[in-house]
Every structure is written in structure tokens, then in C-alpha cells.
Design an enzyme around this catalytic site. Structure first.
Site, short mmCIF file in Angstrom:
data_model
loop_
_atom_site.label_atom_id
_atom_site.label_comp_id
_atom_site.label_asym_id
_atom_site.label_seq_id
_atom_site.Cartn_x
_atom_site.Cartn_y
_atom_site.Cartn_z
N LEU A 123 -48.45 16.61 -36.02
CA LEU A 123 -49.55 16.25 -35.14
C LEU A 123 -50.82 16.61 -35.90
CD1 LEU A 123 -48.47 17.52 -31.59
CD2 LEU A 123 -48.80 15.14 -32.28
N ASP A 124 -51.80 15.70 -35.95
CA ASP A 124 -52.99 16.01 -36.73
C ASP A 124 -53.83 17.08 -36.04
OD1 ASP A 124 -54.82 14.77 -34.86
OD2 ASP A 124 -54.30 12.83 -35.70
N LYS A 125 -54.84 17.55 -36.74
CA LYS A 125 -55.63 18.69 -36.28
C LYS A 125 -56.22 18.46 -34.88
CE LYS A 125 -59.63 21.56 -37.51
NZ LYS A 125 -60.74 21.76 -38.48
N SER A 127 -55.10 16.53 -32.53
CA SER A 127 -54.11 16.19 -31.51
C SER A 127 -53.42 17.45 -30.99
CB SER A 127 -53.07 15.22 -32.08
OG SER A 127 -53.69 14.03 -32.52
#
Length: 266
Positions: A123-125, A127
Site C-alpha cells: 500500500l503506498d504511503k 493509502s
């Protein structure tokens, strides 16, 4: 059937299926003692021996079951296999270490005394939501296989109210940087005058998949939360909190990871 407490024989088999040849760093990684990158570092540091001789080549071939591998003078032993669910907060990177010193998801496990654990997917930063971790590389590989991995469900807040035509375009997909980005399914959950919440289901997760898809269609993501991976929901798990997956959840994920995806596009 997946087991969180494998027998001694099963653990030994997972460590080194007899007769198979793998690079030394991979042998350490498959044993669940550390990541492949960390394993290579330990080999280069001279901490690993094969048949009594220190080996500094991470790709040195090892025949499973025929050679004795020691780490810091001790034989490799498989730790108890763990399968964890974390509610990832926004602002944390999904990585072990960040070269710029930014906070990572591993701060959520500080003080827990866990063995090495790797994230299953990303999960990106910006999200948040459900993220799995495990020290079982084979299990993780099954879940992240694009063709058969479980569907992933997201709640997404956007800066406009999309109409039915735009939702259909999300499902049909777009081409971006040589990749086809599409939603397995999408529906409008609720909306106000200027913003809306969508439920977006993906059957594969490319880098920043949803953000890139929506940007190409003229929508900005205000918030993105993963609320389920296959049959396992985020539920009431608090921000930054984690728990072990139950035996029933592991079995359900195993079934979900064996069924090829069927989409309306097929």
C-alpha cells in the site's frame, strides 16, 4: 490445508526440499529467517557457511538436503509460520527501511518480538487499510500471483461525483505507461455535492493502480482505504493495530487463491 503451526517434518521440508538447487541467499529467505536482500547482506558479511566453509557469494548454489548451511555458526531452523493482518495508517511506507529515514509500517510491530516478516503486496504511503505480513514466502507468492490471487476491495473518496458512464470506463480500463489499468468492479456508494465514495475491486494490483486509473479519467483521489483481501475484511481492527489470521481465514484465502478470476471483460 494451511497450518500456522507446522510439524517438525513439514518445517524441515519447507526449509529445503531435498535435491533442489537454489542460490544461498534464496535458501536463507525460503527458510523464513530474513528477506532475500538481508540474506544477501549476511552472506556478503561472511556470516554464512556451507559444509564448514564461509561463502560470500549470495548466488552460490546449494543442493537442498545434501549440504549443511549455518548462519552465525547455527543451523537454519524454520520459525513458526505467522500470517498477520495490519491496519496500515496513512503516512507509513511499506518497506523495511527508508533511505530518507521516513516512518515505515514496521513501527507498528515494535516491541512485539516477532520474527522477520515481509509485507504481502503493498500500500503506498498515502493509502491505508488492510495489509498482510508473513514469514512464509510461498504463501505470500500465491496471494500476490496476478492471475489467481484474491480480489482486493477498496473504499475510495474522489473529488467529483462520477456518472454511470465514467464508472463503466473505470471497469473497461485505460492504457497508462504501457499497462492496462482497470477495475474488476466499481460502484458508487454515496456522494455529496462535490465528492463521492466508491467501492473499487481489483483483480490485480499494479503500482498506484487506482490512483493512476482515476487520474487518467479526471478524478483525484482524496482518500484510499483497502477494506478486504479476498474473504478477509479489515473489520474493526484499529489504526496501526495487527492480529494473526485465523485458521478459517487462512483456509478461505487458500481457496480464493486457487480460483482464476472471471470478469465481465473475459
Amino acid at each position: 490445508m494451511l497450518s500456522r503451526t507446522p510439524s517438525r517434518a513439514a518445517a524441515a521440508a519447507k526449509l529445503a526440499p531435498a535435491g533442489q538447487r537454489h542460490g544461498l541467499a534464496r535458501v536463507l529467505s525460503k527458510a523464513g529467517v530474513c528477506s532475500r536482500t538481508e540474506a544477501a547482506r549476511r552472506v556478503l558479511d561472511g556470516r554464512v557457511s556451507v559444509d564448514g566453509r564461509v561463502v560470500r557469494d549470495p548466488e552460490f548454489p546449494v543442493v537442498a538436503g545434501r549440504q549443511k548451511v549455518l548462519l552465525d555458526g547455527l543451523p537454519l531452523t524454520a520459525p513458526r509460520r505467522l500470517y498477520l493482518a495490519l491496519n496500515k495508517p496513512r503516512g507509513l511506507l511499506t518497506t523495511v527501511q527508508d533511505e530518507h529515514g521516513r516512518d515505515t509500517v514496521y513501527q507498528c510491530f515494535e516491541g512485539a518480538g516477532l520474527p522477520w516478516m515481509a509485507p504481502v503486496g503493498r500500500l503506498d504511503k498515502a493509502s491505508e487499510g488492510l495489509l498482510f505480513f508473513s514469514n512464509d514466502p510461498e504463501w505470500a507468492a500465491r496471494l500476490t500471483e496476478p492471475s489467481t490471487g484474491p480480489l482486493k476491495t477498496y473504499r475510495v473518496q474522489v473529488d467529483a461525483v462520477p456518472d454511470a458512464a465514467l464508472l463503466e470506463r473505470m471497469h473497461a480500463g485505460i492504457e497508462d505507461e504501457g499497462e492496462h489499468l482497470a477495475a474488476h468492479s466499481v460502484q458508487l456508494l454515496r456522494h455529496g455535492e462535490r465528492t463521492a465514495w466508491l467501492e473499487v475491486v481489483l483483480d490485480e494490483g499494479r503500482n498506484r493502480h487506482i490512483r493512476r486509473l482515476l487520474k487518467a479519467l479526471g478524478l483525484e483521489v482524496l482518500r484510499l482505504m483497502r477494506v478486504a483481501i479476498g474473504p478477509v475484511p479489515l473489520g474493526e481492527l484499529g489504526k496501526g493495530q495487527w492480529r494473526e489470521l485465523s485458521e478459517a481465514e487462512l483456509n478461505a484465502l487458500q481457496v480464493a487463491s486457487k480460483v482464476p478470476h472471471a470478469t465481465e471483460r473475459d
